[in-house]
Design an enzyme around this catalytic site. Structure first.
Site, PDB file in Angstrom:
ATOM      1  N   ARG A  23       0.996  -1.237  -0.258  1.00 25.40           N
ATOM      2  CA  ARG A  23       0.583   0.000   0.269  1.00 25.40           C
ATOM      3  C   ARG A  23       0.700   1.261   0.568  1.00 25.40           C
ATOM      4  O   ARG A  23      -0.279   1.947   0.256  1.00 25.40           O
ATOM      5  CB  ARG A  23      -0.781   0.268   0.895  1.00 25.40           C
ATOM      6  CG  ARG A  23      -1.650  -1.253   0.971  1.00 25.40           C
ATOM      7  CD  ARG A  23      -2.718  -1.379   2.772  1.00 25.40           C
ATOM      8  NE  ARG A  23      -0.648  -1.490   3.989  1.00 25.40           N
ATOM      9  CZ  ARG A  23      -1.310  -1.091   4.988  1.00 25.40           C
ATOM     10  NH1 ARG A  23      -3.197  -1.308   5.402  1.00 25.40           N
ATOM     11  NH2 ARG A  23      -0.814  -1.678   6.064  1.00 25.40           N
ATOM     12  N   GLN A  46       4.372  23.082  19.992  1.00 22.97           N
ATOM     13  CA  GLN A  46       4.030  23.127  18.343  1.00 22.97           C
ATOM     14  C   GLN A  46       4.688  22.675  17.700  1.00 22.97           C
ATOM     15  O   GLN A  46       6.035  22.232  17.605  1.00 22.97           O
ATOM     16  CB  GLN A  46       4.881  25.165  18.690  1.00 22.97           C
ATOM     17  CG  GLN A  46       4.318  25.800  17.560  1.00 22.97           C
ATOM     18  CD  GLN A  46       4.719  27.047  17.192  1.00 22.97           C
ATOM     19  OE1 GLN A  46       4.913  27.850  18.131  1.00 22.97           O
ATOM     20  NE2 GLN A  46       5.096  27.493  16.025  1.00 22.97           N
ATOM     21  N   ASN A  48       5.485  22.719  13.030  1.00 23.90           N
ATOM     22  CA  ASN A  48       5.066  24.260  12.123  1.00 23.90           C
ATOM     23  C   ASN A  48       5.669  22.995  10.963  1.00 23.90           C
ATOM     24  O   ASN A  48       5.988  22.480  10.829  1.00 23.90           O
ATOM     25  CB  ASN A  48       6.332  24.909  12.533  1.00 23.90           C
ATOM     26  CG  ASN A  48       6.230  26.016  13.258  1.00 23.90           C
ATOM     27  OD1 ASN A  48       4.473  26.124  13.769  1.00 23.90           O
ATOM     28  ND2 ASN A  48       6.644  26.610  14.377  1.00 23.90           N
ATOM     29  N   ARG A  59      16.080  29.214   3.451  1.00 20.88           N
ATOM     30  CA  ARG A  59      15.739  29.664   5.163  1.00 20.88           C
ATOM     31  C   ARG A  59      16.967  29.361   6.127  1.00 20.88           C
ATOM     32  O   ARG A  59      16.795  27.958   6.514  1.00 20.88           O
ATOM     33  CB  ARG A  59      14.593  28.480   5.526  1.00 20.88           C
ATOM     34  CG  ARG A  59      13.381  29.061   4.439  1.00 20.88           C
ATOM     35  CD  ARG A  59      12.268  28.630   4.636  1.00 20.88           C
ATOM     36  NE  ARG A  59      10.770  28.172   3.664  1.00 20.88           N
ATOM     37  CZ  ARG A  59       9.660  28.640   3.885  1.00 20.88           C
ATOM     38  NH1 ARG A  59       9.149  29.745   4.933  1.00 20.88           N
ATOM     39  NH2 ARG A  59       9.209  28.441   2.801  1.00 20.88           N
ATOM     40  N   HIS A  62      18.241  31.123  12.135  1.00 22.50           N
ATOM     41  CA  HIS A  62      17.413  30.992  13.123  1.00 22.50           C
ATOM     42  C   HIS A  62      18.147  30.556  13.793  1.00 22.50           C
ATOM     43  O   HIS A  62      17.836  29.443  14.947  1.00 22.50           O
ATOM     44  CB  HIS A  62      15.894  31.271  12.686  1.00 22.50           C
ATOM     45  CG  HIS A  62      15.707  32.022  11.050  1.00 22.50           C
ATOM     46  ND1 HIS A  62      14.369  31.331  10.616  1.00 22.50           N
ATOM     47  CD2 HIS A  62      15.788  32.393  10.540  1.00 22.50           C
ATOM     48  CE1 HIS A  62      14.720  31.845   9.203  1.00 22.50           C
ATOM     49  NE2 HIS A  62      15.315  33.041   9.163  1.00 22.50           N
ATOM     50  N   LYS A  72      13.974  21.353  17.913  1.00 24.33           N
ATOM     51  CA  LYS A  72      13.852  21.597  17.325  1.00 24.33           C
ATOM     52  C   LYS A  72      14.113  20.162  16.458  1.00 24.33           C
ATOM     53  O   LYS A  72      15.281  19.437  16.356  1.00 24.33           O
ATOM     54  CB  LYS A  72      14.710  22.452  15.950  1.00 24.33           C
ATOM     55  CG  LYS A  72      13.304  23.805  15.942  1.00 24.33           C
ATOM     56  CD  LYS A  72      14.102  25.235  15.471  1.00 24.33           C
ATOM     57  CE  LYS A  72      13.623  26.249  15.704  1.00 24.33           C
ATOM     58  NZ  LYS A  72      15.014  27.853  14.530  1.00 24.33           N
ATOM     59  N   HIS A 119      19.560  27.454  13.172  1.00 21.59           N
ATOM     60  CA  HIS A 119      18.869  25.988  11.671  1.00 21.59           C
ATOM     61  C   HIS A 119      18.699  27.117  11.089  1.00 21.59           C
ATOM     62  O   HIS A 119      18.415  28.204  10.753  1.00 21.59           O
ATOM     63  CB  HIS A 119      18.261  25.693  12.992  1.00 21.59           C
ATOM     64  CG  HIS A 119      17.238  24.760  11.953  1.00 21.59           C
ATOM     65  ND1 HIS A 119      16.653  25.282  11.242  1.00 21.59           N
ATOM     66  CD2 HIS A 119      17.645  23.479  10.714  1.00 21.59           C
ATOM     67  CE1 HIS A 119      16.237  24.105  10.406  1.00 21.59           C
ATOM     68  NE2 HIS A 119      16.757  23.294   9.917  1.00 21.59           N
ATOM     69  N   TYR A 132       8.491  20.528  11.506  1.00 20.25           N
ATOM     70  CA  TYR A 132       9.484  21.096  12.536  1.00 20.25           C
ATOM     71  C   TYR A 132       8.585  20.886  13.936  1.00 20.25           C
ATOM     72  O   TYR A 132       7.159  21.236  13.868  1.00 20.25           O
ATOM     73  CB  TYR A 132       9.093  22.705  12.871  1.00 20.25           C
ATOM     74  CG  TYR A 132      10.126  22.985  11.660  1.00 20.25           C
ATOM     75  CD1 TYR A 132       9.134  23.657  10.271  1.00 20.25           C
ATOM     76  CD2 TYR A 132      11.137  23.254  11.406  1.00 20.25           C
ATOM     77  CE1 TYR A 132       9.924  24.526   9.229  1.00 20.25           C
ATOM     78  CE2 TYR A 132      12.151  24.851  10.722  1.00 20.25           C
ATOM     79  CZ  TYR A 132      11.133  24.673   9.216  1.00 20.25           C
ATOM     80  OH  TYR A 132      11.701  25.811   8.312  1.00 20.25           O
ATOM     81  N   ASP A 168      15.851  37.252   6.265  1.00 18.08           N
ATOM     82  CA  ASP A 168      17.418  36.987   6.602  1.00 18.08           C
ATOM     83  C   ASP A 168      18.593  37.196   6.041  1.00 18.08           C
ATOM     84  O   ASP A 168      19.860  36.811   6.201  1.00 18.08           O
ATOM     85  CB  ASP A 168      16.933  35.060   5.856  1.00 18.08           C
ATOM     86  CG  ASP A 168      16.304  34.595   7.072  1.00 18.08           C
ATOM     87  OD1 ASP A 168      16.495  34.833   7.925  1.00 18.08           O
ATOM     88  OD2 ASP A 168      15.682  33.368   5.522  1.00 18.08           O
TER      89      ASP A 168
HETATM   90  C1  LIG Z   1       8.447  30.413  12.836  1.00 21.23           C
HETATM   91  C2  LIG Z   1       7.325  31.247  12.817  1.00 21.23           C
HETATM   92  C3  LIG Z   1       6.833  32.098  12.177  1.00 21.23           C
HETATM   93  N1  LIG Z   1       5.541  32.328  11.793  1.00 21.23           N
HETATM   94  C4  LIG Z   1       5.385  33.492  10.489  1.00 21.23           C
HETATM   95  C5  LIG Z   1       5.930  34.615  11.273  1.00 21.23           C
HETATM   96  C6  LIG Z   1       5.511  35.487   9.832  1.00 21.23           C
HETATM   97  O1  LIG Z   1       4.861  36.277   8.929  1.00 21.23           O
HETATM   98  C7  LIG Z   1       5.823  33.684   8.898  1.00 21.23           C
HETATM   99  C8  LIG Z   1       6.900  33.627   8.223  1.00 21.23           C
HETATM  100  O2  LIG Z   1       8.085  33.771   9.061  1.00 21.23           O
HETATM  101  P1  LIG Z   1       9.994  33.150   8.705  1.00 21.23           P
HETATM  102  O3  LIG Z   1       9.505  34.555   7.636  1.00 21.23           O
HETATM  103  O4  LIG Z   1      10.524  33.709  10.151  1.00 21.23           O
HETATM  104  O5  LIG Z   1       9.366  31.527   8.324  1.00 21.23           O
HETATM  105  P2  LIG Z   1      11.009  31.130   7.962  1.00 21.23           P
HETATM  106  O6  LIG Z   1      12.206  32.258   7.547  1.00 21.23           O
HETATM  107  O7  LIG Z   1      10.574  29.721   7.254  1.00 21.23           O
HETATM  108  O8  LIG Z   1      11.081  30.556   9.505  1.00 21.23           O
HETATM  109  C9  LIG Z   1      11.779  29.196  10.349  1.00 21.23           C
HETATM  110  O9  LIG Z   1      13.428  29.269   9.520  1.00 21.23           O
HETATM  111  C10 LIG Z   1      13.514  27.494   9.582  1.00 21.23           C
HETATM  112  C11 LIG Z   1      14.949  27.319   9.490  1.00 21.23           C
HETATM  113  C12 LIG Z   1      13.640  27.660  11.191  1.00 21.23           C
HETATM  114  O10 LIG Z   1      14.697  26.633  11.990  1.00 21.23           O
HETATM  115  C13 LIG Z   1      12.091  28.014  11.586  1.00 21.23           C
HETATM  116  O11 LIG Z   1      12.049  27.580  13.285  1.00 21.23           O
HETATM  117  C14 LIG Z   1      11.711  29.311  11.509  1.00 21.23           C
HETATM  118  O12 LIG Z   1      12.966  30.131  11.846  1.00 21.23           O
HETATM  119  O13 LIG Z   1       4.704  33.223   9.853  1.00 21.23           O
HETATM  120  C15 LIG Z   1       4.448  32.399  13.096  1.00 21.23           C
HETATM  121  O14 LIG Z   1       3.645  32.631  13.388  1.00 21.23           O
HETATM  122  N2  LIG Z   1       4.996  31.111  14.166  1.00 21.23           N
HETATM  123  C16 LIG Z   1       6.555  30.503  14.110  1.00 21.23           C
HETATM  124  O15 LIG Z   1       6.218  29.402  14.812  1.00 21.23           O
END
Ligand SMILES: Cc1cn([C@H]2C[C@H](O)[C@@H](COP(=O)(O)OP(=O)(O)O[C@H]3O[C@@H](C)C(=O)[C@@H](O)[C@H]3O)O2)c(=O)[nH]c1=O
Length: 183
Positions: A23, A46, A48, A59, A62, A72, A119, A132, A168
Site C-alpha cells: 500500500r 508547537q 510547524n 531559510r 534562525h 527543534k 538552524h 518542525y 534573512d
Molecule cells: C517561525 C514562525 C513564523 N511565524 C510567522 C511569522 C511570519 O509572518 C511568517 C513567516 O515566518 P519566517 O519568515 O520567520 O519563516 P521562516 O523563515 O521559514 O522561519 C523558519 O526558518 C527555519 C530555518 C526554522 O528553523 C524555523 O524555526 C523558522 O524560524 O510566519 C509564525 O507565526 N510562527 C512561527 O513559529
C-alpha cells in the site's frame, strides 16, 4: 528510531525506520518514549510546516535566545533539503562549527537541533516541505538570525542561492563582540 551522534556534541540525527508494504509506507514521526534520551524533560509545544517552492532558496539561520531557546526536530516530508545546524553555544569546544544532513522523505532522517544552535536549510527540489517539532513557543522578540553567507561560518551551501526572505538578507554578520548563546 535510531538516535545517532553527529560530529557536534548534543546535535543528533534520528533515523526513522519506515514500514513499507504494497500500500505504501507507514512511519512514526515522533514518540516520546523512543526519543526520551534526546527529549529528556522537554515537551513538544508547537508543530510547524513549511513549503519552499524554488530550488536554491534558503531559510535561516534562525534561533531563539533563552529563556525561549528551543530544541527543534526537523524532517523533510516532500522533496529534498540540505539542513544545517550551527553551534552557537558560548564556550562550546565546537563554537561556530556547523553540520549538515540531506533530508528526504526516503532517507527519513530527522535532525534534532538542541538549544543554542542556529538552524537553516537550502531547498534542492521544487516545493520541498519541512515538518518542525518545537519545544518552545514562537517568540519573535527572542528570535535572532545569522547570515547564511557569514564568513565566520563558511557554510558550503550545495546550490547557488536563489531566494532569501527580506529578514534573512538583513541579519548581522558575526563580529568580535559575538559571544554566542549563554544557556
Ligand atoms: C517561525 C514562525 C513564523 N511565524 C510567522 C511569522 C511570519 O509572518 C511568517 C513567516 O515566518 P519566517 O519568515 O520567520 O519563516 P521562516 O523563515 O521559514 O522561519 C523558519 O526558518 C527555519 C530555518 C526554522 O528553523 C524555523 O524555526 C523558522 O524560524 O510566519 C509564525 O507565526 N510562527 C512561527 O513559529
Amino acid at each position: 528510531m535510531n538516535i545517532c551522534p553527529s560530529p557536534i556534541a548534543g546535535l543528533l540525527v534520528v533515523e526513522t525506520i519506515p514500514y513499507a508494504d504494497v500500500r505504501g509506507v507507514f512511519s512514526r514521526l515522533f514518540c516520546d518514549k523512543e526519543l526520551a534520551p534526546l527529549i529528556s524533560s522537554r515537551q513538544i509545544v508547537q508543530v510547524n510546516h513549511s513549503r519552499t517552492a524554488t530550488v536554491g532558496a534558503i531559510r535561516g539561520l534562525h534561533f531563539q535566545h533563552p529563556p525561549h531557546a528551543e530544541m527543534k526536530l526537523v524532517r523533510c516530508l516532500k522533496g529534498r533539503v540540505w539542513d544545517v545546524a550551527v553551534d552557537l553555544r558560548q564556550h562550546s569546544p565546537t563554537f561556530l562549527h556547523w553540520h549538515a544532513e540531506e533530508l528526504t522523505p526516503e532517507n527519513a532522517l530527522m535532525m534534532a537541533i538542541p538549544e543554542g544552535f542556529g538552524h537553516g536549510f537550502q531547498v534542492l527540489e521544487p516545493d520541498s516541505e519541512l515538518l518542525y517539532l518545537h519545544t518552545a513557543h514562537y517568540t519573535p522578540e527572542a528570535e535572532e538570525g545569522l547570515r547564511y553567507d557569514d564568513p565566520h561560518l563558511g557554510i558550503k551551501w550545495p546550490h547557488t542561492v536563489t531566494e532569501l526572505s527580506e529578514r534573512d538578507a538583513k541579519h548581522s554578520l558575526i563580529d568580535a563582540n559575538f559571544q554566542g548563546i549563554s544557556l
